[in-house]
Design a protein around this motif. Structure first.
Motif, PDB file in Angstrom:
ATOM      1  N   VAL A  31       0.843  -1.183   0.000  1.00  0.00           N
ATOM      2  CA  VAL A  31       0.000   0.000   0.000  1.00  0.00           C
ATOM      3  C   VAL A  31       0.879   1.235   0.000  1.00  0.00           C
ATOM      4  N   SER A  32       0.402   2.281  -0.642  1.00  0.00           N
ATOM      5  CA  SER A  32       1.115   3.543  -0.685  1.00  0.00           C
ATOM      6  C   SER A  32       0.093   4.665  -0.746  1.00  0.00           C
ATOM      7  N   PRO A  33       0.457   5.862  -0.316  1.00  0.00           N
ATOM      8  CA  PRO A  33      -0.505   6.960  -0.340  1.00  0.00           C
ATOM      9  C   PRO A  33      -0.829   7.388  -1.763  1.00  0.00           C
ATOM     10  N   VAL A  34      -2.034   7.859  -1.957  1.00  0.00           N
ATOM     11  CA  VAL A  34      -2.461   8.344  -3.264  1.00  0.00           C
ATOM     12  C   VAL A  34      -1.691   9.606  -3.644  1.00  0.00           C
ATOM     13  N   SER A  35      -1.371  10.429  -2.665  1.00  0.00           N
ATOM     14  CA  SER A  35      -0.732  11.723  -2.909  1.00  0.00           C
ATOM     15  C   SER A  35       0.297  11.990  -1.826  1.00  0.00           C
ATOM     16  N   PRO A  36       1.338  12.777  -2.115  1.00  0.00           N
ATOM     17  CA  PRO A  36       2.279  13.178  -1.059  1.00  0.00           C
ATOM     18  C   PRO A  36       1.667  14.158  -0.073  1.00  0.00           C
TER      19      PRO A  36
END
Length: 225
Positions: free
Chosen positions: A18-23
């Motif tokens: 999983v990773s964030p959609v946006s910084p």
């Protein structure tokens, strides 16, 4: 001898990490114990913050001007300048979460640029180790224009308290007055609109090269993919 198994972490479950959609991360905490009437006077209570923010935003504009040339010539946004500008956005978000951008908390905002862990509103932007020297010439006036049109409808442009977000906050205040509750669906939508605007702010104000996604991520927490 068999290999030692790699421990499973929360971010490596399933087939894809999983990773964030946006910084850009904008979050809040839904409160069911809001005052019925306090929102009527928050415009007075928030005045000290608005006065301080006026000067902080003057600094923000000057620093963004300096950062423009720093990125143009070096490809890096000076970390101290970056932290200040993120702090101004963070402070602004807390004030509008309390006041007429959301009306989502009765806890008075702290006078601080840094994140306050136990406050119910948070904003952060991941520091970019490198920024495009070419993009800095066009993203704040050309590339961001389609997103800025959307942001203008949502929150009056480079703001947190106008447009649809301000209208939703007003309706939420009326609901509080008569029912004592902030409608959850209204809260989730308000958060999604603010989240979109925060991403546009970060891109248009040179804090990231990640173009804002055209998606409405509602709710208290940032989504992950």
């Amino acid at each position: 001898m068999s290999a030692t198994p790699t421990p499973t972490t929360p971010t490596s479950l399933g087939k894809h990490p999983v990773s964030p959609v946006s910084p850009v991360s904008l979050e809040g905490r839904y409160d069911t114990g809001l005052s019925r009437w306090l929102w009527l006077v928050k415009w007075v209570l928030a005045i000290p913050h608005y006065v301080v923010l006026l000067f902080l935003w003057i600094g923000f504009v000057l620093i963004t001007f300096v950062a423009f040339f720093a990125v143009l010539f070096t490809g890096r946004y000076p970390r101290l300048l970056f932290d200040y500008n993120v702090g101004v956005l963070r402070w602004s978000w807390r004030v509008e979460y309390y006041a007429y951008g959301s009306l989502a908390t009765d806890r008075y905002p702290p006078f601080a640029l840094a994140d306050v862990a136990d406050y119910p509103a948070h904003l952060d932007i991941a520091y970019p180790e490198h920024l495009s020297r070419g993009l800095v010439l066009v993203k704040s006036w050309l590339l961001v224009v389609p997103q800025l049109i959307v942001a203008a409808l949502m929150a009056g442009g480079y703001r947190f308290n106008g447009g649809l977000t301000g209208l939703l906050a007003f309706y939420a205040g009326v609901a509080l007055l008569f029912t004592g509750r902030y409608p959850r669906g209204m809260y989730d939508l308000n958060m999604g609109l603010h989240r979109w605007v925060a991403r546009v702010l970060a891109y248009g104000l040179l804090l990231t090269d990640v173009y804002p996604p055209y998606r409405l991520d509602q709710g208290e927490r940032e989504p992950v993919v």
